[in-house]
Scaffold this motif. Sequence first.
Motif, PDB file in Angstrom:
ATOM      1  N   SER A  62       0.807  -1.219   0.000  1.00 33.47           N
ATOM      2  CA  SER A  62       0.000   0.000   0.000  1.00 33.47           C
ATOM      3  C   SER A  62       0.840   1.270   0.000  1.00 33.47           C
ATOM      4  O   SER A  62       0.334   2.342  -0.336  1.00 33.47           O
ATOM      5  N   ASP A  63       2.114   1.182   0.340  1.00 32.43           N
ATOM      6  CA  ASP A  63       2.923   2.394   0.403  1.00 32.43           C
ATOM      7  C   ASP A  63       3.710   2.674  -0.874  1.00 32.43           C
ATOM      8  O   ASP A  63       4.576   3.549  -0.899  1.00 32.43           O
ATOM      9  N   ILE A  64       3.400   1.980  -1.952  1.00 27.88           N
ATOM     10  CA  ILE A  64       4.034   2.276  -3.238  1.00 27.88           C
ATOM     11  C   ILE A  64       3.482   3.614  -3.720  1.00 27.88           C
ATOM     12  O   ILE A  64       2.273   3.838  -3.718  1.00 27.88           O
ATOM     13  N   GLY A  65       4.382   4.510  -4.108  1.00 26.50           N
ATOM     14  CA  GLY A  65       3.971   5.838  -4.553  1.00 26.50           C
ATOM     15  C   GLY A  65       3.913   6.846  -3.423  1.00 26.50           C
ATOM     16  O   GLY A  65       3.309   7.904  -3.558  1.00 26.50           O
ATOM     17  N   ASN A  66       4.549   6.540  -2.310  1.00 22.42           N
ATOM     18  CA  ASN A  66       4.528   7.435  -1.150  1.00 22.42           C
ATOM     19  C   ASN A  66       5.694   8.422  -1.143  1.00 22.42           C
ATOM     20  O   ASN A  66       5.993   9.010  -0.119  1.00 22.42           O
ATOM     21  N   GLY A  67       6.338   8.601  -2.290  1.00 26.50           N
ATOM     22  CA  GLY A  67       7.451   9.539  -2.369  1.00 26.50           C
ATOM     23  C   GLY A  67       8.816   8.875  -2.393  1.00 26.50           C
ATOM     24  O   GLY A  67       9.829   9.539  -2.561  1.00 26.50           O
ATOM     25  N   ILE A  68       8.866   7.558  -2.206  1.00 27.51           N
ATOM     26  CA  ILE A  68      10.128   6.813  -2.244  1.00 27.51           C
ATOM     27  C   ILE A  68      10.039   5.797  -3.386  1.00 27.51           C
ATOM     28  O   ILE A  68       9.070   5.029  -3.460  1.00 27.51           O
ATOM     29  N   GLU A  86      15.469 -13.477  -4.746  1.00 26.93           N
ATOM     30  CA  GLU A  86      15.290 -12.796  -3.463  1.00 26.93           C
ATOM     31  C   GLU A  86      16.632 -12.668  -2.727  1.00 26.93           C
ATOM     32  O   GLU A  86      16.961 -11.609  -2.192  1.00 26.93           O
ATOM     33  N   LYS A  87      17.411 -13.742  -2.738  1.00 28.43           N
ATOM     34  CA  LYS A  87      18.722 -13.718  -2.071  1.00 28.43           C
ATOM     35  C   LYS A  87      19.633 -12.672  -2.713  1.00 28.43           C
ATOM     36  O   LYS A  87      20.271 -11.883  -2.017  1.00 28.43           O
ATOM     37  N   GLU A  88      19.675 -12.642  -4.012  1.00 27.14           N
ATOM     38  CA  GLU A  88      20.526 -11.683  -4.718  1.00 27.14           C
ATOM     39  C   GLU A  88      20.013 -10.256  -4.532  1.00 27.14           C
ATOM     40  O   GLU A  88      20.805  -9.320  -4.386  1.00 27.14           O
ATOM     41  N   THR A  89      18.702 -10.078  -4.506  1.00 23.44           N
ATOM     42  CA  THR A  89      18.111  -8.749  -4.308  1.00 23.44           C
ATOM     43  C   THR A  89      18.443  -8.226  -2.914  1.00 23.44           C
ATOM     44  O   THR A  89      18.829  -7.069  -2.749  1.00 23.44           O
ATOM     45  N   ARG A  90      18.301  -9.073  -1.910  1.00 21.27           N
ATOM     46  CA  ARG A  90      18.635  -8.657  -0.535  1.00 21.27           C
ATOM     47  C   ARG A  90      20.119  -8.292  -0.418  1.00 21.27           C
ATOM     48  O   ARG A  90      20.470  -7.331   0.253  1.00 21.27           O
ATOM     49  N   ALA A  91      20.977  -9.049  -1.087  1.00 17.43           N
ATOM     50  CA  ALA A  91      22.410  -8.742  -1.061  1.00 17.43           C
ATOM     51  C   ALA A  91      22.682  -7.405  -1.758  1.00 17.43           C
ATOM     52  O   ALA A  91      23.492  -6.609  -1.279  1.00 17.43           O
ATOM     53  N   ALA A  92      21.996  -7.148  -2.865  1.00 12.51           N
ATOM     54  CA  ALA A  92      22.181  -5.886  -3.582  1.00 12.51           C
ATOM     55  C   ALA A  92      21.650  -4.712  -2.764  1.00 12.51           C
ATOM     56  O   ALA A  92      22.174  -3.601  -2.851  1.00 12.51           O
ATOM     57  N   PHE A  93      20.639  -4.937  -1.952  1.00  8.93           N
ATOM     58  CA  PHE A  93      20.050  -3.893  -1.113  1.00  8.93           C
ATOM     59  C   PHE A  93      20.868  -3.618   0.145  1.00  8.93           C
ATOM     60  O   PHE A  93      20.599  -2.641   0.840  1.00  8.93           O
ATOM     61  N   SER A  94      21.862  -4.427   0.431  1.00  4.06           N
ATOM     62  CA  SER A  94      22.586  -4.303   1.702  1.00  4.06           C
ATOM     63  C   SER A  94      23.246  -2.936   1.895  1.00  4.06           C
ATOM     64  O   SER A  94      23.385  -2.473   3.017  1.00  4.06           O
ATOM     65  N   ASP A  95      23.633  -2.269   0.814  1.00  2.00           N
ATOM     66  CA  ASP A  95      24.303  -0.975   0.920  1.00  2.00           C
ATOM     67  C   ASP A  95      23.381   0.202   0.605  1.00  2.00           C
ATOM     68  O   ASP A  95      23.832   1.343   0.547  1.00  2.00           O
ATOM     69  N   ASP A  97      20.197   2.723   1.346  1.00  2.00           N
ATOM     70  CA  ASP A  97      19.406   3.292   2.431  1.00  2.00           C
ATOM     71  C   ASP A  97      17.915   3.166   2.091  1.00  2.00           C
ATOM     72  O   ASP A  97      17.511   3.462   0.962  1.00  2.00           O
ATOM     73  N   GLU A  98      17.115   2.754   3.061  1.00  2.00           N
ATOM     74  CA  GLU A  98      15.667   2.589   2.841  1.00  2.00           C
ATOM     75  C   GLU A  98      14.980   3.903   2.509  1.00  2.00           C
ATOM     76  O   GLU A  98      13.885   3.896   1.971  1.00  2.00           O
ATOM     77  N   ASP A  99      15.600   5.031   2.838  1.00  2.00           N
ATOM     78  CA  ASP A  99      15.022   6.330   2.489  1.00  2.00           C
ATOM     79  C   ASP A  99      15.214   6.647   1.009  1.00  2.00           C
ATOM     80  O   ASP A  99      14.546   7.526   0.471  1.00  2.00           O
ATOM     81  N   ASP A 100      16.138   5.933   0.347  1.00  2.00           N
ATOM     82  CA  ASP A 100      16.403   6.148  -1.077  1.00  2.00           C
ATOM     83  C   ASP A 100      15.622   5.178  -1.964  1.00  2.00           C
ATOM     84  O   ASP A 100      15.245   5.527  -3.077  1.00  2.00           O
ATOM     85  N   LEU A 101      15.421   3.959  -1.471  1.00  2.00           N
ATOM     86  CA  LEU A 101      14.762   2.926  -2.262  1.00  2.00           C
ATOM     87  C   LEU A 101      14.143   1.891  -1.326  1.00  2.00           C
ATOM     88  O   LEU A 101      14.807   1.380  -0.431  1.00  2.00           O
ATOM     89  N   ALA A 102      12.862   1.600  -1.522  1.00  2.00           N
ATOM     90  CA  ALA A 102      12.160   0.621  -0.676  1.00  2.00           C
ATOM     91  C   ALA A 102      12.087  -0.720  -1.408  1.00  2.00           C
ATOM     92  O   ALA A 102      12.084  -0.769  -2.642  1.00  2.00           O
ATOM     93  N   TYR A 103      12.000  -1.782  -0.640  1.00  2.00           N
ATOM     94  CA  TYR A 103      11.889  -3.145  -1.181  1.00  2.00           C
ATOM     95  C   TYR A 103      10.638  -3.792  -0.627  1.00  2.00           C
ATOM     96  O   TYR A 103      10.422  -3.803   0.581  1.00  2.00           O
ATOM     97  N   ARG A 104       9.805  -4.303  -1.505  1.00  2.00           N
ATOM     98  CA  ARG A 104       8.570  -4.978  -1.105  1.00  2.00           C
ATOM     99  C   ARG A 104       8.469  -6.301  -1.855  1.00  2.00           C
ATOM    100  O   ARG A 104       9.076  -6.497  -2.898  1.00  2.00           O
ATOM    101  N   ALA A 152      21.418  -1.586 -11.364  1.00  2.00           N
ATOM    102  CA  ALA A 152      20.054  -1.213 -11.744  1.00  2.00           C
ATOM    103  C   ALA A 152      19.375  -0.411 -10.639  1.00  2.00           C
ATOM    104  O   ALA A 152      18.671   0.571 -10.908  1.00  2.00           O
ATOM    105  N   PHE A 153      19.581  -0.810  -9.393  1.00  2.00           N
ATOM    106  CA  PHE A 153      18.972  -0.092  -8.270  1.00  2.00           C
ATOM    107  C   PHE A 153      19.531   1.324  -8.160  1.00  2.00           C
ATOM    108  O   PHE A 153      18.786   2.273  -7.942  1.00  2.00           O
TER     109      PHE A 153
END
Length: 161
Positions: A62-68, A86-95, A97-104, A152-153
């Motif tokens: 529900s929070d897609i489109g909330n400014g992030i 999922e494993k590779e995505t989580r590893a790519a997200f490790s560096d 910041d959640e304020d720059d890009l959210a993962y759902r 890509a991220f």
Amino acid sequence: MSKSRKATQRRKAKQAAAPAPKTRRSFLAMAPYIIGGIIVAGGIGYMGISTVRADLAEQDLSDIGNGIPTIVQVHDPACGSCIILEKETRAAFSDIDEDDLAYRIASLTSDVGSEFAAKHTAGFATLLFFDADGVLTDRIHGETDRAELKTAFQAHIDENS
């Protein structure tokens, strides 16, 4: 041997075989083990609750489109490619910041996830890229390594800055 002597010997044998009665001292000797067990059980419970809360937060679409800008993985827990992605995505997200890009995660085993995937014509093992306004801008399908995902991220973050 007399009867009283045999009875006394039997009584002594029974007393020797019987376990010692529980005393306050024996309880106090066990107290550190009991307290340690309670602490360990509490820690395991806390970790389990934290994991469940994190999983539920990831499945909140529900929070897609909330400014992030947001990346949504269309996921089936029984799919090997989905698990690898999922494993590779989580590893790519490790560096990142959640304020720059959210993962759902849009789980295909839930009604909400299935409806979301159908709305965006996405199958399993797919990453959907949404901008800060919730507009679908890109997608990646299939197993992808973490280095390519990181690139890509970062490009998605730069486009939305």
